[in-house]
Design a protein around this motif. Sequence first.
Motif, PDB file in Angstrom:
ATOM      1  N   GLN A 404      21.335  24.695 -21.470  1.00 16.33           N
ATOM      2  CA  GLN A 404      20.680  24.766 -22.772  1.00 16.33           C
ATOM      3  C   GLN A 404      20.129  23.394 -23.140  1.00 16.33           C
ATOM      4  O   GLN A 404      20.862  22.412 -23.168  1.00 16.33           O
ATOM      5  N   TYR A 405      18.842  23.329 -23.378  1.00 17.23           N
ATOM      6  CA  TYR A 405      18.245  22.053 -23.779  1.00 17.23           C
ATOM      7  C   TYR A 405      18.796  21.669 -25.148  1.00 17.23           C
ATOM      8  O   TYR A 405      18.938  22.513 -26.035  1.00 17.23           O
ATOM      9  N   PRO A 406      19.132  20.391 -25.342  1.00 17.09           N
ATOM     10  CA  PRO A 406      19.725  19.996 -26.624  1.00 17.09           C
ATOM     11  C   PRO A 406      18.755  20.177 -27.780  1.00 17.09           C
ATOM     12  O   PRO A 406      17.540  20.035 -27.626  1.00 17.09           O
ATOM     13  N   THR A 407      19.298  20.474 -28.929  1.00 22.00           N
ATOM     14  CA  THR A 407      18.490  20.595 -30.139  1.00 22.00           C
ATOM     15  C   THR A 407      18.537  19.324 -30.970  1.00 22.00           C
ATOM     16  O   THR A 407      17.778  19.179 -31.923  1.00 22.00           O
ATOM     17  N   ASN A 408      19.470  18.418 -30.605  1.00 14.63           N
ATOM     18  CA  ASN A 408      19.605  17.154 -31.319  1.00 14.63           C
ATOM     19  C   ASN A 408      19.493  15.987 -30.349  1.00 14.63           C
ATOM     20  O   ASN A 408      19.800  16.113 -29.165  1.00 14.63           O
ATOM     21  N   CYS A 409      19.059  14.863 -30.849  1.00 14.05           N
ATOM     22  CA  CYS A 409      18.903  13.670 -30.028  1.00 14.05           C
ATOM     23  C   CYS A 409      20.238  13.291 -29.405  1.00 14.05           C
ATOM     24  O   CYS A 409      21.245  13.190 -30.127  1.00 14.05           O
ATOM     25  N   SER A 415      17.775  15.971 -35.358  1.00 15.58           N
ATOM     26  CA  SER A 415      17.192  17.201 -34.826  1.00 15.58           C
ATOM     27  C   SER A 415      15.884  16.897 -34.104  1.00 15.58           C
ATOM     28  O   SER A 415      15.010  16.193 -34.634  1.00 15.58           O
ATOM     29  N   LEU A 416      15.750  17.421 -32.885  1.00 19.55           N
ATOM     30  CA  LEU A 416      14.552  17.183 -32.103  1.00 19.55           C
ATOM     31  C   LEU A 416      13.410  18.051 -32.601  1.00 19.55           C
ATOM     32  O   LEU A 416      13.617  19.146 -33.137  1.00 19.55           O
ATOM     33  N   ARG A 418       9.334  19.499 -31.455  1.00 19.80           N
ATOM     34  CA  ARG A 418       8.419  19.688 -30.324  1.00 19.80           C
ATOM     35  C   ARG A 418       7.025  19.917 -30.886  1.00 19.80           C
ATOM     36  O   ARG A 418       6.688  21.030 -31.280  1.00 19.80           O
ATOM     37  N   PHE A 425      10.219  17.546 -26.011  1.00 20.90           N
ATOM     38  CA  PHE A 425      10.879  17.424 -27.302  1.00 20.90           C
ATOM     39  C   PHE A 425      10.958  15.943 -27.635  1.00 20.90           C
ATOM     40  O   PHE A 425      11.091  15.085 -26.737  1.00 20.90           O
ATOM     41  N   CYS A 427      12.526  12.832 -30.479  1.00 27.20           N
ATOM     42  CA  CYS A 427      13.387  12.429 -31.585  1.00 27.20           C
ATOM     43  C   CYS A 427      12.511  11.739 -32.620  1.00 27.20           C
ATOM     44  O   CYS A 427      11.904  10.705 -32.319  1.00 27.20           O
TER      45      CYS A 427
END
Length: 705
Positions: A404-409, A415-416, A418, A425, A427
């Motif tokens: 799972q690609y991270p949703t946070n830095c 929160s990232l 796109r 993605f 930061c």
Amino acid sequence: MPDTPAIQHRIEALTERLHHLNHQYYQLDISEVPDQEFDQLLAELQQLEAEHPDLVLENSPTRRVGGTITKQFPTAVHRFPMLSLGNTYSEDDLREFDERVQRGLEGAPYSYVCELKFDGVAMSLRYEHGQLTQGVTRGDGTRGDVVTANVRTIKTLPLSLRPGTDRPEDFEVRGEIFMPLPVFDELNAEREQNGEALLANPRNAASGTLKLQNSAQVAARKLRFYAYSLLTPGRHFPSHSAALEALSRYGLPVSDTWRRASNIEEVLEFVHHWAKRRFDLPVATDGIVIKVDDLRQQDQLGFTSKSPRWAIAYKYPAEAARTRLNEVLYNVGRTGAVTPVAVLTPVPLAGTVVKRATLHNANQIELLDLRLGDTVYVEKGGEIIPKITGVDLSVRPADAVPIQYPTNCPSCGTSLVRPEGEAHFRCPNERGCPPQLKARLEHYVSRKSLNIDGLGAETVGRFFELGMVKTPADIYDLPARRPELVTLERLGEKSIDNLIAGIEASKQVPFPRVLFGLGIRYVGETVAQKLAAHYRSIDAIMAASAEEMAAVPEVGGVIAVAAAHWFQQPENRELVERLRTAGVQLEVTGEAPVPASDRLAGLTFVISGVFENHSRDELQQLIISNGGKITGSISKKLSYLVAGDNMGPAKREKALGFKVPIISEAELMALLPTTTPAEEAVDIGEAPAPTAPPEAETGQQGSLF
């Protein structure tokens, strides 16, 4: 009155001497004179040429520095077709090729020449009376692009050949232009710093470089050239190997890796020898070219409809390895881009031990359906950058969970985001994300930016970790903190003296490099130079709108929006003021150009397309010097759209909709005062009149590719 014969003699002597020193340095690794003496000779020649432009020689060494702006590339017909080769990945096919040669020569003795197949751009060069007169790309094999101005910038390529009694007066050299691996790595590292997409391989990089419009940019890319055949209308040498030896004598760079082979077994020995050793070379290779050596026997064997019967290319299979994916790390770059990197169980591949591989972005992870613990296949893309190409599903655990690609830095937890149309993605925490802050500091002190002596990436990174430096402006507070600096380990008095001297010297770095050093997204070296030359001060840039900046040549909308946004941020304006207080150069020194007239005062222009006699940059300067303004978009307030070839239809339709007058280059020139000298078009050389290429079987010297 100047003594013209004496000046001409001195120019010729300097030219000959500099060509000799270039050959010694770039071909033989011999430095006959100190760099300072070479530079003095070159400077003297440049001065003489500036004072006496009518005496400049066609292949003057001063042309290597580039500077020619080419608005389009003309095409030229190849005198000898640049044919492609049949190729194979099989040693059995090589034996079958040898059997066909044996049958075709009816049992006569023969030998081969084996050459490494360098992965670059095929090029045809023409030399007349020992002088380089033309460089043409392969194109479709019959006709190619004339890129002579760009080819001249290659320092390993002689513009003037060494004399030889057997040298033809008019001949072509076929060879490969390539980008050395260290240069490619440096270019990609720079692109990564600037948040730009990485180049896939050196071949693509070399090809793109040759099509750059500005030859000064080509010169900066440090391309190289290897010759691999010589062509003349009639027979000049008995064999291909004799022609290669002659090319070396004339001063052309020929790789010393080629060998003669008396039979197919020796050919296979050559293939096996370079299977691994080719990775030790500073140039990408992808195979071996095998040619029958005797040129009369080449004629006897002839051609198929597509390729010669006397030559074949053996391509090494792309090396792949099978290993385990242990972890995925996420690196945050200077611009906030989050790049996934695969951590692998170390595995030998293409001459190195691979421990990590690029995963590019979230799309690639999803496409491969990667899971931690997977057994993956790894290849080197273009045999340079390791990449995962697939998964061995037969050994995948049943309970493996997709990555799972991270949703946070991964660094600051923000929160990232796109952005639409982007693969990465990012930061958005530009002011508080440690990797971004640290990377921007490293960029500011780097060689192409402020180049602060005594403050490299490692040292400034250490200061950042200690909390002493957070922004580039903090660097200029370090001299006042000397008592604190002397308490640090591994930082002696002499190092501190060098550091302080380097910081002080950086205050004299020209404004374009300071602007580049600020690390504004998309603002690379060239864009920084263009903005600095156009606006001349950081205050003028800060006052400009995105629309106004977009009109500056080589800037464009995306870059302009990013730059305008950067200068609108209060933190960045504060940074600029602190740099100003520190004494950093924030404007172009010297007097601004004096306006030629106010004939175009109150008028605004959009310039679009390619023009016959001027570059867009030249037209812009003419408009500005006569009081006009340039903008990047079409509106009701626009005075004129200056239209050239290949202008987008959308701009034309929009201008017609707003009833904006559309004028040509000639009509623009008619608006200017007659006393305004129109700048002459850049001479890009004239393509020869098309002629039908000779039949491939007519005994021309050397190979045809």
